[in-house]
Design a protein around this motif. Structure first.
Motif, short mmCIF file in Angstrom:
data_model
loop_
_atom_site.label_atom_id
_atom_site.label_comp_id
_atom_site.label_asym_id
_atom_site.label_seq_id
_atom_site.Cartn_x
_atom_site.Cartn_y
_atom_site.Cartn_z
N MET A 167 0.61 -1.25 -0.17
CA MET A 167 0.13 0.19 -0.33
C MET A 167 1.08 1.57 0.01
O MET A 167 2.16 1.24 0.72
N ASP A 168 0.58 2.09 -0.62
CA ASP A 168 1.49 2.87 -0.98
C ASP A 168 0.90 4.69 -0.69
O ASP A 168 -0.44 4.90 -0.94
N VAL A 169 1.59 5.83 -0.38
CA VAL A 169 1.36 6.80 0.34
C VAL A 169 1.89 7.70 0.09
O VAL A 169 3.30 7.25 -0.18
N GLY A 170 1.46 8.10 -1.13
CA GLY A 170 2.47 9.53 -1.40
C GLY A 170 2.38 10.99 -2.07
O GLY A 170 1.17 10.86 -2.84
N ILE A 171 2.69 11.58 -2.14
CA ILE A 171 2.56 12.81 -2.90
C ILE A 171 4.24 13.42 -3.72
O ILE A 171 4.83 13.28 -3.39
N CYS A 174 7.28 14.69 -2.69
CA CYS A 174 7.25 15.52 -1.50
C CYS A 174 7.78 14.12 -0.19
O CYS A 174 8.31 13.85 0.53
N LEU A 175 6.58 12.78 -0.82
CA LEU A 175 6.45 11.92 -0.19
C LEU A 175 6.04 10.44 -1.22
O LEU A 175 5.46 10.67 -1.80
N HIS A 176 6.60 9.21 -0.66
CA HIS A 176 6.74 8.21 -1.06
C HIS A 176 7.06 7.67 0.41
O HIS A 176 8.14 7.02 0.62
N ILE A 177 6.23 6.77 0.55
CA ILE A 177 5.83 5.40 2.10
C ILE A 177 5.58 4.73 1.59
O ILE A 177 3.53 3.99 0.60
N GLU A 178 5.97 3.51 1.92
CA GLU A 178 4.96 2.20 1.11
C GLU A 178 4.64 0.99 2.12
O GLU A 178 5.72 1.03 3.06
N LEU A 188 -9.76 -14.06 12.41
CA LEU A 188 -9.84 -12.86 13.99
C LEU A 188 -9.50 -12.75 15.26
O LEU A 188 -9.02 -12.09 15.61
N LYS A 189 -8.83 -13.82 14.89
CA LYS A 189 -7.18 -14.29 15.88
C LYS A 189 -5.80 -14.26 15.99
O LYS A 189 -4.53 -14.66 16.62
N ASP A 190 -5.84 -13.78 14.38
CA ASP A 190 -4.37 -13.25 13.40
C ASP A 190 -4.01 -12.25 13.75
O ASP A 190 -4.33 -11.20 14.65
N VAL A 191 -2.18 -12.24 13.51
CA VAL A 191 -1.70 -11.05 13.28
C VAL A 191 -1.02 -10.45 12.07
O VAL A 191 -0.71 -11.14 11.49
N ILE A 192 -1.46 -9.23 11.80
CA ILE A 192 -0.38 -8.68 10.87
C ILE A 192 0.28 -8.49 11.26
O ILE A 192 0.44 -7.49 11.68
N VAL A 193 0.99 -8.94 10.23
CA VAL A 193 2.75 -8.85 9.93
C VAL A 193 2.76 -7.85 8.57
O VAL A 193 2.70 -8.06 7.58
N GLY A 194 4.11 -6.73 9.15
CA GLY A 194 4.71 -5.98 8.18
C GLY A 194 5.25 -4.47 8.55
O GLY A 194 6.09 -5.08 9.09
N ARG A 195 5.88 -3.84 7.42
CA ARG A 195 6.58 -3.14 7.39
C ARG A 195 6.37 -2.08 6.34
O ARG A 195 5.17 -1.88 5.69
N ILE A 196 6.88 -0.65 7.50
CA ILE A 196 7.13 0.64 6.80
C ILE A 196 8.01 0.93 6.16
O ILE A 196 9.41 0.94 6.63
N TYR A 197 8.48 1.64 4.77
CA TYR A 197 9.55 2.01 4.29
C TYR A 197 9.29 3.52 3.69
O TYR A 197 7.82 4.02 3.03
N PHE A 198 10.58 4.02 4.07
CA PHE A 198 9.91 5.75 4.04
C PHE A 198 11.73 5.61 2.55
O PHE A 198 12.59 5.34 3.13
N LEU A 199 10.38 5.70 1.34
CA LEU A 199 11.47 6.06 0.65
C LEU A 199 11.48 7.38 -0.36
O LEU A 199 12.85 6.92 -0.44
N LEU A 200 10.86 8.18 0.35
CA LEU A 200 11.24 9.76 0.35
C LEU A 200 9.77 10.42 0.96
O LEU A 200 9.48 10.24 1.08
N VAL A 201 10.95 11.45 2.03
CA VAL A 201 10.30 11.44 2.69
C VAL A 201 10.61 13.16 2.54
O VAL A 201 11.87 14.15 3.45
N ARG A 202 9.69 14.43 2.22
CA ARG A 202 10.17 15.81 1.65
C ARG A 202 9.55 17.08 2.60
O ARG A 202 9.36 17.69 2.26
N LEU A 203 8.62 16.20 3.76
CA LEU A 203 7.46 16.10 4.26
C LEU A 203 7.54 16.60 6.37
O LEU A 203 8.88 15.33 5.74
N LYS A 204 7.48 17.48 7.09
CA LYS A 204 8.05 16.63 7.86
C LYS A 204 6.63 16.51 9.12
O LYS A 204 5.78 16.95 9.35
#
Length: 298
Positions: A167-171, A174-178, A188-204
């Motif tokens: 799932m990408d969040v991007g501007i 300015c910003l690109h997060i994956e 319903l008893k599971d665990v969501i396992v993942g990682r967030i990558y900061f590929l471009l961060v020009r916003l504070k």
């Protein structure tokens, strides 16, 4: 005319094995928790009905009936109720009640095709209804039970889940997060396992959170109702990330009040669950992206 009708009878409904049966805590309309006995699809529902007269007065009736009902109630400019299950037994023919009487009832191997559900505008419920019919006013007593379906929401014909979901969040510029997580179907008893990558961060970026949102829809356009509720809000970070940073995610689902994904239940309502990633910058601007996940009961 009195505003209050004083019933001449007390009706008690007891389900067999109620003390030893597993119960489920659910919130009622007033937000208070109540415990309801848990039943499965195909399970027999049996018990006893005890009718007691008040003040030792003889009560004339035109019959005593017990029903097992399944209904979907939708709050949309008034309450609309539709029964999808209706079973009935006559407990007593017309006559007089002069002393306490107990009646046995049994509904064998009942197909309970849907899960019980209480949402914002929809309630799907199963309940025992006892009616002592009278020429004046009937005396009615209800006892609700809760139903779980354990076959899950994953259809046999469904394609296998992908090895991972992104799932990408991007501007632009300015910003690109994956956000990458393991799959899109969870119990319903599971665990969501993942990682967030900061590929471009020009916003504070000041704050970031992950949430689960349940979206309930009922009715048909143009009178369709939709309501969203945040079920889980999980803070990922508080502070500014830098390019190349990675944040691991482990979101445990078991401790929360979640429901499976329901698709067009009895052509009345649906529920969907969305994973939502929200970022807030130092100017309080919000950036978010949502992706649907399928929840099921094992």
């Amino acid at each position: 005319m009195s505003l209050f009708f004083k019933t001449p009878l007390d009706i008690e409904v007891r389900l067999d094995g109620d003390d030893s049966r597993e119960h489920v805590e659910v919130k009622n309309a007033k937000g208070r928790k109540e415990k309801l006995p848990l039943y499965k699809d195909g399970e027999t529902v049996r018990g006893q009905v005890t009718v007691r007269i008040k003040d030792n007065k003889r009560v004339e009736h035109t019959g005593v009936k017990v029903q097992l009902l399944g209904s979907i109630e939708i709050q949309n400019d008034g309450l609309q109720s539709d029964d999808f299950l209706s079973l009935a037994h006559e407990l007593a023919s017309p006559g007089d009640l002069t002393h306490p009487e107990t009646f046995q009832f049994e509904f064998r191997n009942v197909e309970k095709q849907y899960e019980s559900y209480r949402g914002a505008n929809v309630r799907l419920r199963y309940y025992i209804k006892v009616t002592v019919s009278r020429k004046s006013a009937d005396v009615i007593r209800e006892k609700e039970l809760w139903v779980h379906q354990h076959q899950g929401a994953v259809e046999e014909s469904a394609p296998p889940p992908p090895s991972s979901v992104k799932m990408d969040v991007g501007i632009e510029d300015c910003l690109h997060i994956e956000f990458e997580y393991s799959r899109n179907r969870y119990s319903l008893k599971d665990v969501i396992v993942g990682r967030i990558y900061f590929l471009l961060v020009r916003l504070k970026i000041k704050h970031m959170e992950l949430s689960l949102i349940r979206r309930e829809t009922c009715g048909a356009p143009p009178h369709q109702l939709s309501d969203s509720e945040v079920l889980i809000r999980f803070e990922i970070m508080d502070g500014a990330p830098v390019r190349g940073e990675t944040i691991p995610i482990r979101l445990f689902l078991g401790g929360f009040d979640l429901t499976p994904t329901y698709k067009d239940v009895n052509k009345k309502f649906s529920t969907r669950t969305f994973l939502s990633l929200v970022l807030i910058d130092e100017d309080a601007r919000r950036y978010f992206k949502q992706s649907e996940i399928i929840l099921y009961r094992e």
